[in-house]
Design a protein around this motif. Sequence first.
Motif, PDB file in Angstrom:
ATOM      1  N   VAL A   2      46.462 -33.490  48.141  1.00 20.47           N
ATOM      2  CA  VAL A   2      46.777 -32.166  47.590  1.00 20.47           C
ATOM      3  C   VAL A   2      45.484 -31.414  47.275  1.00 20.47           C
ATOM      4  O   VAL A   2      45.350 -30.221  47.581  1.00 20.47           O
ATOM      5  N   ALA A   3      44.524 -32.105  46.677  1.00 20.28           N
ATOM      6  CA  ALA A   3      43.243 -31.464  46.365  1.00 20.28           C
ATOM      7  C   ALA A   3      42.528 -31.040  47.645  1.00 20.28           C
ATOM      8  O   ALA A   3      41.963 -29.943  47.716  1.00 20.28           O
ATOM      9  N   HIS A   4      42.569 -31.876  48.667  1.00 19.27           N
ATOM     10  CA  HIS A   4      41.907 -31.554  49.936  1.00 19.27           C
ATOM     11  C   HIS A   4      42.535 -30.325  50.591  1.00 19.27           C
ATOM     12  O   HIS A   4      41.820 -29.434  51.067  1.00 19.27           O
ATOM     13  N   VAL A   5      43.851 -30.273  50.612  1.00 21.48           N
ATOM     14  CA  VAL A   5      44.530 -29.118  51.210  1.00 21.48           C
ATOM     15  C   VAL A   5      44.233 -27.855  50.409  1.00 21.48           C
ATOM     16  O   VAL A   5      43.947 -26.790  50.982  1.00 21.48           O
ATOM     17  N   ALA A   6      44.264 -27.951  49.075  1.00 23.82           N
ATOM     18  CA  ALA A   6      43.977 -26.779  48.244  1.00 23.82           C
ATOM     19  C   ALA A   6      42.553 -26.279  48.447  1.00 23.82           C
ATOM     20  O   ALA A   6      42.317 -25.066  48.579  1.00 23.82           O
ATOM     21  N   VAL A   7      41.602 -27.182  48.508  1.00 21.93           N
ATOM     22  CA  VAL A   7      40.202 -26.791  48.699  1.00 21.93           C
ATOM     23  C   VAL A   7      40.001 -26.216  50.090  1.00 21.93           C
ATOM     24  O   VAL A   7      39.290 -25.215  50.269  1.00 21.93           O
ATOM     25  N   PRO A  38      29.860 -24.809  47.687  1.00 22.58           N
ATOM     26  CA  PRO A  38      30.515 -25.887  46.935  1.00 22.58           C
ATOM     27  C   PRO A  38      31.934 -26.200  47.423  1.00 22.58           C
ATOM     28  O   PRO A  38      32.328 -27.367  47.467  1.00 22.58           O
ATOM     29  N   VAL A  39      32.678 -25.176  47.806  1.00 19.18           N
ATOM     30  CA  VAL A  39      34.041 -25.420  48.298  1.00 19.18           C
ATOM     31  C   VAL A  39      33.992 -26.183  49.620  1.00 19.18           C
ATOM     32  O   VAL A  39      34.788 -27.104  49.845  1.00 19.18           O
ATOM     33  N   ALA A  66      35.556 -29.910  50.305  1.00 12.57           N
ATOM     34  CA  ALA A  66      36.464 -30.206  51.416  1.00 12.57           C
ATOM     35  C   ALA A  66      35.941 -31.386  52.234  1.00 12.57           C
ATOM     36  O   ALA A  66      36.711 -32.265  52.633  1.00 12.57           O
ATOM     37  N   LEU A  67      34.643 -31.421  52.462  1.00  7.84           N
ATOM     38  CA  LEU A  67      34.049 -32.527  53.217  1.00  7.84           C
ATOM     39  C   LEU A  67      34.214 -33.844  52.471  1.00  7.84           C
ATOM     40  O   LEU A  67      34.656 -34.843  53.051  1.00  7.84           O
TER      41      LEU A  67
END
Length: 104
Positions: A14-19, A63-64, A68-69
């Motif tokens: 969820v964090a990866h998709v949001a970022v 930073p975003v 994501a990376l």
Amino acid sequence: MKPLKRPVRRGILVAHVAVSVSWLGLTVGLLTLGITAFISGDPATANAATRSMKIFGDWLVVPVALLALVSGLVLSLGTRRGRRLRISASSAKSVDARSPRQTA
């Protein structure tokens, strides 16, 4: 690295998709500011748009993108499939390093 438990993996996903979506939105915003600066006939508007692009680029996009990376790497290394791909990639590297190069 041990495989991630299901709730942890879902949270990171969820964090990866949001970022990643945030990164895409920032890129679209930068594109809009760039087009505004290019098309605008008013030098003050063009200057404000380019200054805004500098702020977004320096303080938000980098930073975003790094988040994501990192979240993508954690997801890929925390699954069995990701670990298998990592092992097969390292095996391919070692095979490639041992094979002699032929020149024609």
